[in-house]
Scaffold this motif. Structure first.
Motif, PDB file in Angstrom:
ATOM      1  N   SER A 190      41.699  34.972  55.788  1.00 48.32           N
ATOM      2  CA  SER A 190      41.350  35.405  54.436  1.00 48.32           C
ATOM      3  C   SER A 190      40.025  36.150  54.435  1.00 48.32           C
ATOM      4  N   THR A 191      39.870  37.035  53.452  1.00 45.49           N
ATOM      5  CA  THR A 191      38.574  37.678  53.230  1.00 45.49           C
ATOM      6  C   THR A 191      38.005  37.284  51.869  1.00 45.49           C
ATOM      7  N   GLY A 192      38.600  36.287  51.235  1.00 45.75           N
ATOM      8  CA  GLY A 192      38.086  35.845  49.949  1.00 45.75           C
ATOM      9  C   GLY A 192      39.193  35.589  48.947  1.00 45.75           C
ATOM     10  N   ASN A 193      38.787  35.300  47.724  1.00 45.52           N
ATOM     11  CA  ASN A 193      39.716  35.032  46.633  1.00 45.52           C
ATOM     12  C   ASN A 193      39.743  36.244  45.715  1.00 45.52           C
ATOM     13  N   ILE A 194      40.871  36.936  45.672  1.00 51.32           N
ATOM     14  CA  ILE A 194      40.946  38.196  44.942  1.00 51.32           C
ATOM     15  C   ILE A 194      40.688  38.017  43.446  1.00 51.32           C
ATOM     16  N   ARG A 195      41.101  36.887  42.892  1.00 54.75           N
ATOM     17  CA  ARG A 195      40.870  36.645  41.467  1.00 54.75           C
ATOM     18  C   ARG A 195      39.384  36.464  41.185  1.00 54.75           C
ATOM     19  N   LYS A 222      44.794  41.685  52.970  1.00 57.73           N
ATOM     20  CA  LYS A 222      45.906  41.401  53.875  1.00 57.73           C
ATOM     21  C   LYS A 222      45.664  41.988  55.271  1.00 57.73           C
ATOM     22  N   ILE A 223      45.545  43.311  55.326  1.00 58.75           N
ATOM     23  CA  ILE A 223      45.452  43.978  56.628  1.00 58.75           C
ATOM     24  C   ILE A 223      44.135  43.690  57.337  1.00 58.75           C
ATOM     25  N   LYS A 224      43.037  43.753  56.614  1.00 53.82           N
ATOM     26  CA  LYS A 224      41.718  43.546  57.225  1.00 53.82           C
ATOM     27  C   LYS A 224      41.582  42.185  57.906  1.00 53.82           C
ATOM     28  N   PRO A 225      41.919  41.074  57.243  1.00 54.31           N
ATOM     29  CA  PRO A 225      41.775  39.777  57.921  1.00 54.31           C
ATOM     30  C   PRO A 225      42.734  39.596  59.097  1.00 54.31           C
ATOM     31  N   ILE A 226      43.915  40.223  59.026  1.00 56.85           N
ATOM     32  CA  ILE A 226      44.850  40.135  60.150  1.00 56.85           C
ATOM     33  C   ILE A 226      44.276  40.865  61.365  1.00 56.85           C
ATOM     34  N   LYS A 227      43.737  42.056  61.138  1.00 57.91           N
ATOM     35  CA  LYS A 227      43.131  42.806  62.246  1.00 57.91           C
ATOM     36  C   LYS A 227      41.969  42.034  62.861  1.00 57.91           C
ATOM     37  N   ARG A 228      41.166  41.420  62.018  1.00 59.63           N
ATOM     38  CA  ARG A 228      40.033  40.646  62.528  1.00 59.63           C
ATOM     39  C   ARG A 228      40.513  39.495  63.401  1.00 59.63           C
ATOM     40  N   GLN A 229      41.573  38.809  62.950  1.00 63.82           N
ATOM     41  CA  GLN A 229      42.112  37.693  63.721  1.00 63.82           C
ATOM     42  C   GLN A 229      42.720  38.168  65.036  1.00 63.82           C
ATOM     43  N   VAL A 230      43.438  39.285  65.001  1.00 60.40           N
ATOM     44  CA  VAL A 230      44.052  39.820  66.215  1.00 60.40           C
ATOM     45  C   VAL A 230      42.980  40.185  67.238  1.00 60.40           C
ATOM     46  N   ASP A 269      28.678  40.428  41.259  1.00 60.36           N
ATOM     47  CA  ASP A 269      27.872  40.586  42.469  1.00 60.36           C
ATOM     48  C   ASP A 269      28.711  40.832  43.717  1.00 60.36           C
ATOM     49  N   HIS A 270      30.021  40.899  43.560  1.00 62.35           N
ATOM     50  CA  HIS A 270      30.898  41.057  44.716  1.00 62.35           C
ATOM     51  C   HIS A 270      31.562  42.427  44.714  1.00 62.35           C
ATOM     52  N   ARG A 271      31.560  43.083  45.889  1.00 58.37           N
ATOM     53  CA  ARG A 271      32.282  44.351  46.005  1.00 58.37           C
ATOM     54  C   ARG A 271      33.768  44.052  45.927  1.00 58.37           C
ATOM     55  N   PHE A 272      34.434  44.690  44.990  1.00 55.97           N
ATOM     56  CA  PHE A 272      35.838  44.366  44.747  1.00 55.97           C
ATOM     57  C   PHE A 272      36.756  45.501  45.169  1.00 55.97           C
ATOM     58  N   ALA A 273      37.784  45.163  45.950  1.00 53.82           N
ATOM     59  CA  ALA A 273      38.808  46.134  46.325  1.00 53.82           C
ATOM     60  C   ALA A 273      39.808  46.220  45.179  1.00 53.82           C
ATOM     61  N   SER A 274      39.951  47.375  44.619  1.00 51.81           N
ATOM     62  CA  SER A 274      40.708  47.574  43.387  1.00 51.81           C
ATOM     63  C   SER A 274      42.157  47.107  43.464  1.00 51.81           C
ATOM     64  N   MET A 275      42.575  46.422  42.390  1.00 45.19           N
ATOM     65  CA  MET A 275      43.985  46.096  42.196  1.00 45.19           C
ATOM     66  C   MET A 275      44.630  47.265  41.453  1.00 45.19           C
ATOM     67  N   PRO A 276      45.941  47.453  41.579  1.00 46.54           N
ATOM     68  CA  PRO A 276      46.618  48.558  40.884  1.00 46.54           C
ATOM     69  C   PRO A 276      46.877  48.221  39.418  1.00 46.54           C
ATOM     70  N   LEU A 277      45.826  48.267  38.611  1.00 47.61           N
ATOM     71  CA  LEU A 277      45.935  47.909  37.203  1.00 47.61           C
ATOM     72  C   LEU A 277      46.475  49.077  36.378  1.00 47.61           C
ATOM     73  N   TYR A 278      47.207  48.742  35.335  1.00 45.09           N
ATOM     74  CA  TYR A 278      47.720  49.759  34.418  1.00 45.09           C
ATOM     75  C   TYR A 278      46.632  50.090  33.402  1.00 45.09           C
ATOM     76  N   ILE A 279      46.365  51.375  33.223  1.00 47.26           N
ATOM     77  CA  ILE A 279      45.262  51.817  32.372  1.00 47.26           C
ATOM     78  C   ILE A 279      45.773  52.558  31.141  1.00 47.26           C
ATOM     79  N   LEU A 280      45.162  52.248  30.012  1.00 49.03           N
ATOM     80  CA  LEU A 280      45.389  53.006  28.786  1.00 49.03           C
ATOM     81  C   LEU A 280      44.076  53.704  28.476  1.00 49.03           C
TER      82      LEU A 280
END
Length: 290
Positions: A51-56, A92-100, A63-74
């Motif tokens: 894991s790289t953290g809790n996305i929610r 998903k991909i980043k923590p898997i690469k780190r573990q590998v 204070d946390h750099r957030f990787a954008s979710m695909p939110l619907y915008i009006l």
């Protein structure tokens, strides 16, 4: 694929890796625990949770750099838009690469020799063969065993059913904006606490992510989890979209059966929760009304 490997249908894997966004449905975590206990451990296959953290939590933390979710915008002018999807890469991909890298003995930023690599199995069936791609790094070489075996999603379901795993849940964030109405209904009708959680999160991200707002880069519009671009608590999730209806018809091969699957038996229940005072219909091994 873990079960296929554990049973000897496929070669034994060295490890199974689960990338945890920190916000999966409870059913997914319970299923993972069961798979580890009943399938992986007896076969001697370690299950690594990365894991790289809790996305929610990250989305609501200024204070946390957030990787954008695909939110619907009006947008303010009434036009619809959508934010970029960065969450898969970050959570998903980043923590898997780190573990590998760690398993190979070359943790970042060490250079990995060209001849050192892992074979990574990706669970894509023949229904989605177009998603089968090579890895974007040389130390990971993707293989797609289900496609090699010619297995469709239906084949996978039949196999899981034979192992008593027909209720295998889909792994995705609890509040993923890509949920269809059926998934939103399932959360609402079967897990009140999780429904309250996603409704609260939907309201909390109305003005975009907290880090951007704190830095003065406010969203020029409003953000939503549901594609209707209204609050999730008010979204028309009981409406079946044309795409969902077509998928049901194709899967079941019958308009009549698709109707029953979507609406439940006459005067009875939906596939996931009771709608009225009538006796609940029986359910098959897939949890669907019969």
């Amino acid at each position: 694929m873990l079960a296929l490997s554990a049973e000897g249908v496929l070669p034994k894997v060295d490890y199974a890796i689960f990338a945890d966004t920190g916000w999966e449905p409870r059913a997914v975590y319970a299923h993972l625990d069961r798979m580890e206990r009943e399938i992986a451990a007896p076969a001697g296959i370690p299950v690594l949770r990365v894991s790289t953290g809790n996305i929610r939590d990250d989305a609501l933390d200024p204070d946390h750099r957030f990787a954008s979710m695909p939110l619907y915008i009006l947008n303010q002018d009434g036009k619809a838009g959508m934010t970029r999807r960065q969450c898969t890469g970050e959570y998903k991909i980043k923590p898997i690469k780190r573990q590998v890298r760690e398993l190979l003995g070359y943790p970042y930023p060490a250079r990995i020799p060209r001849e050192v690599f892992v074979e990574q199995w990706v669970g894509i069936s023949t229904d989605e063969f177009h998603r089968a791609k090579d890895a974007d790094v040389k130390y990971m070489r993707n293989r797609h065993p289900l496609i090699d075996m010619g297995w469709s999603r239906a084949d996978c379901v039949r196999y899981l059913s034979s192992l008593g795993l027909a209720d295998t849940p889909k792994s995705s964030c609890l509040g993923c904006p890509f949920h269809g109405n059926a998934q939103w209904r399932q959360i609402r009708d079967t897990s009140p606490e999780e429904w309250a959680d996603v409704v609260a999160f939907d309201a909390a991200i109305r003005q975009g992510n907290a880090r951007a707002n704190a830095s003065g880069n406010r969203l020029l519009g409003q953000a939503f989890l549901h594609r209707s671009r209204v609050p999730l608590s008010e979204a028309p999730i009981d409406h079946v979209t044309a795409a969902e209806w077509a998928a049901l018809q194709q899967e079941l091969g019958s308009d009549e059966v698709a109707t029953e699957l979507e609406d439940g038996v006459t005067d009875g229940c939906s596939p996931w929760a009771c709608r009225g005072d009538a006796d609940a219909p029986s359910r098959d091994d897939f949890g669907l009304a019969t």
